[in-house]
Each structure stands twice: as C-alpha cells, then as structure tokens.
Design a protein around this motif. Structure first.
Motif, PDB file in Angstrom:
ATOM      1  N   PHE A   7       8.192  -2.744  -6.326  1.00  0.00           N
ATOM      2  CA  PHE A   7       6.850  -3.318  -6.271  1.00  0.00           C
ATOM      3  C   PHE A   7       6.754  -4.417  -5.225  1.00  0.00           C
ATOM      4  N   ASP A   8       5.573  -4.513  -4.645  1.00  0.00           N
ATOM      5  CA  ASP A   8       5.139  -5.722  -3.969  1.00  0.00           C
ATOM      6  C   ASP A   8       4.916  -6.776  -5.068  1.00  0.00           C
ATOM      7  N   LEU A   9       4.909  -8.055  -4.684  1.00  0.00           N
ATOM      8  CA  LEU A   9       4.722  -9.097  -5.704  1.00  0.00           C
ATOM      9  C   LEU A   9       3.275  -9.602  -5.778  1.00  0.00           C
ATOM     10  N   TRP A  10       2.830 -10.274  -4.676  1.00  0.00           N
ATOM     11  CA  TRP A  10       1.514 -10.935  -4.729  1.00  0.00           C
ATOM     12  C   TRP A  10       0.383  -9.917  -4.757  1.00  0.00           C
ATOM     13  N   GLU A  11      -0.500 -10.090  -5.683  1.00  0.00           N
ATOM     14  CA  GLU A  11      -1.679  -9.223  -5.899  1.00  0.00           C
ATOM     15  C   GLU A  11      -1.296  -7.838  -6.408  1.00  0.00           C
ATOM     16  N   THR A  12      -0.017  -7.646  -6.724  1.00  0.00           N
ATOM     17  CA  THR A  12       0.384  -6.398  -7.377  1.00  0.00           C
ATOM     18  C   THR A  12       0.924  -6.718  -8.776  1.00  0.00           C
ATOM     19  N   LEU A  13       1.888  -7.647  -8.856  1.00  0.00           N
ATOM     20  CA  LEU A  13       2.415  -8.052 -10.171  1.00  0.00           C
ATOM     21  C   LEU A  13       1.878  -9.417 -10.598  1.00  0.00           C
ATOM     22  N   GLY A 195       2.226  -1.052  -3.986  1.00  0.00           N
ATOM     23  CA  GLY A 195       1.683  -2.325  -3.509  1.00  0.00           C
ATOM     24  C   GLY A 195       0.213  -2.241  -3.204  1.00  0.00           C
ATOM     25  N   ASP A 196      -0.404  -3.413  -3.033  1.00  0.00           N
ATOM     26  CA  ASP A 196      -1.858  -3.461  -2.830  1.00  0.00           C
ATOM     27  C   ASP A 196      -2.250  -3.416  -1.358  1.00  0.00           C
ATOM     28  N   ASN A 197      -1.273  -3.505  -0.451  1.00  0.00           N
ATOM     29  CA  ASN A 197      -1.606  -3.570   0.971  1.00  0.00           C
ATOM     30  C   ASN A 197      -1.210  -2.256   1.649  1.00  0.00           C
ATOM     31  N   VAL A 200       1.337  -3.015   4.965  1.00  0.00           N
ATOM     32  CA  VAL A 200       2.708  -3.512   4.767  1.00  0.00           C
ATOM     33  C   VAL A 200       3.433  -2.770   3.647  1.00  0.00           C
ATOM     34  N   ASP A 201       2.705  -2.392   2.616  1.00  0.00           N
ATOM     35  CA  ASP A 201       3.368  -1.750   1.469  1.00  0.00           C
ATOM     36  C   ASP A 201       3.450  -0.227   1.634  1.00  0.00           C
ATOM     37  N   VAL A 202       2.298   0.408   1.815  1.00  0.00           N
ATOM     38  CA  VAL A 202       2.277   1.881   1.833  1.00  0.00           C
ATOM     39  C   VAL A 202       2.874   2.410   3.140  1.00  0.00           C
TER      40      VAL A 202
HETATM   41 MG   LIG Z   1       0.446  -7.945  -2.081  1.00  0.00          MG
END
Ligand SMILES: [Mg+2]
Length: 257
Positions: A7-13, A195-197, A200-202
């Motif tokens: 997982f991404d952290l900020w805005e995901t968890l 992740g939400d981004n 950077v994430d996907v």
């Molecule tokens: Mg994030």
C-alpha cells in the motif's frame, strides 16, 4: 499467484484533514520557535512561518520534483538556511531538538485512519498474504511514521515498510519498489500495489511488473476515463472506492493469474 499486497500510505491508509494539518503545522513552528528562543535566537521568531513554507518549496525544487528524498536532518538544515542563519552555529544537540520537534508533530497530532484500513489489512494477512507499504514521506520521516502506524493500530498488520526519506528516492522510482519487493521476498508478478495516485502508485508499480489497484474514494467524484498524467494514459488493473472491496479484488486478480 498473488503472495503479497502493498500500500501507499498517505490518503490510502491514513489521511490528514485540513484541521489536523493546521494543528501539526502550529505544533512544529511553535516548538521550533521555543527551541530557537531558548538558545538566544528569539529574534528569528517572526521569520519562522516564512522559512517553514519556503522549506517545502525548496524540497520540491531540489529533491521531490526529481523523485529524490533526503533524511529529515537535511530538511532542518534547509530550514535554518531559509532563516538565514549559519547551520554551523548549531551544535548536534540543538539540531536534534529541532528535528525532534519537526518530525514528531504528526506523532502528537496523529492523522486519521482511512475507513476500513485496519480490517482490510487484517483480512489480507489472515489469508496468508504478505503486507507491505511504501510512503513518500514529506515532512514526517519514517521513524515517526512507524510510531504513528503503531499508535493507530496498523503497524502489526504490515510486514515491510519502506520510507522515501530513508531510501533516498520517491515513488514512482523503480528502486523504492525494488526495496519493497526484496523485503517481502516475492516476485513482482506476485505483488499487487494499492494507492490513490495514478502516476506514482499505479504507473510506478505497473512499470515494475506489478499489478496495481487505484484507490479512488467516492468523494472525489466518479471518474470513468483512465487518468492521464505526465502524458501517460494510466489504466489500473482494478479500481476500488472503499478499502474493504480490496479483498475480493485481490481474489479475482489472483484467479486471473
Ligand atoms: Mg497517497
């Protein structure tokens, strides 16, 4: 076969509301002001706000825009440079005090847990999956985020945590995903990133050969077109609007092989 989910952290968890962000910001600046004043630098007090904001812009220009990151101490040195004082005037004890004040504001005013995060992590672990995390850290470094995740009851469900300020590069750089993959001891095609981004994430995860799930809470609206970022059309392997949906999504991605 899927063996791990990361997982991404900020805005995901976890997430900071505007109120929480403001409280953390006030705590950082007021504590740093108290430290400077106690050491005879009270005259700098009215420049602290400005230096605090200038520091963020400077980190963007120097590091984050190039997907690089630095230890928290380097941010403190830049903060003092923005205050136009010579870092060499400060001894180790004072730099450590300033760093502690800066790094721990979000420990003392913790972010909120995203709905469903704790039970989703536990559900994935109980299925025998490895669970990982990568965070682009910003102002709060990895050692403080580990404490925050512990206090919020999430740390015990996460096997491997990778923080950009410790790694030296940010998502979407492949090296930070590689540190995560090695830590989890799986192959990229056995790992799903969430992740939400989109960029950077996907995109970051997919270009390493991982499958990636976009977390898009409904509050942001219902985008139907794939996100276009950095000139790329990014198509996640799945999209979830609430974290608990992930358990089923991971099952179906695993079934697809
Ligand atoms: Mg994030």
């Amino acid at each position: 076969m899927i063996r791990a989910v990361a997982f991404d952290l900020w805005e995901t968890l976890i997430t900071d509301t505007p109120d929480l962000s403001r409280s953390q910001e006030r705590l950082r600046t007021s504590r740093m002001e108290a430290i400077l004043t106690a050491r005879g630098y009270g005259a700098l007090a009215d420049r602290i706000e400005h230096a605090y904001r200038a520091l963020w812009r400077r980190c963007h220009e120097l590091y984050w825009s190039a997907d690089l990151d630095v230890p928290c101490r380097r941010q403190i040195e830049h903060f003092l440079e923005e205050l136009e004082v010579d870092v060499r005037e400060f001894d180790e004890a004072m730099l450590a005090e300033l760093e502690h004040a800066y790094a721990h504001a979000a420990v003392d005013v913790p972010p909120a847990v995203v709905a469903g995060a704790a039970e989703t992590l536990r559900a994935l672990k109980s299925r025998g999956l490895g669970v990982g995390l990568i965070s682009n850290t910003g102002r709060t470094p990895g050692y403080a985020l580990r404490r925050i995740l512990d206090v919020l009851g999430l740390a015990s469900s996460i096997d491997v945590m990778v923080f950009s300020n410790e790694h030296g590069a940010c998502k979407p750089q492949p090296s930070i995903f590689e540190e995560l993959r090695r830590g989890l001891g799986v192959a990229y095609d056995e790992l799903v990133f969430v992740g939400d981004n989109a960029y950077v994430d996907v995109h970051g995860a997919q270009r390493c050969g991982m499958r990636a799930v976009l977390f898009e809470p409904p509050v942001r609206g219902t985008a139907v077109a794939p996100p276009v970022e950095h000139g790329l059309t990014i198509v996640p392997d799945a999209t979830v609007h609430a974290l608990p949906e992930l358990v089923e999504v991971i099952d179906s991605l695993g079934a697809r092989g």
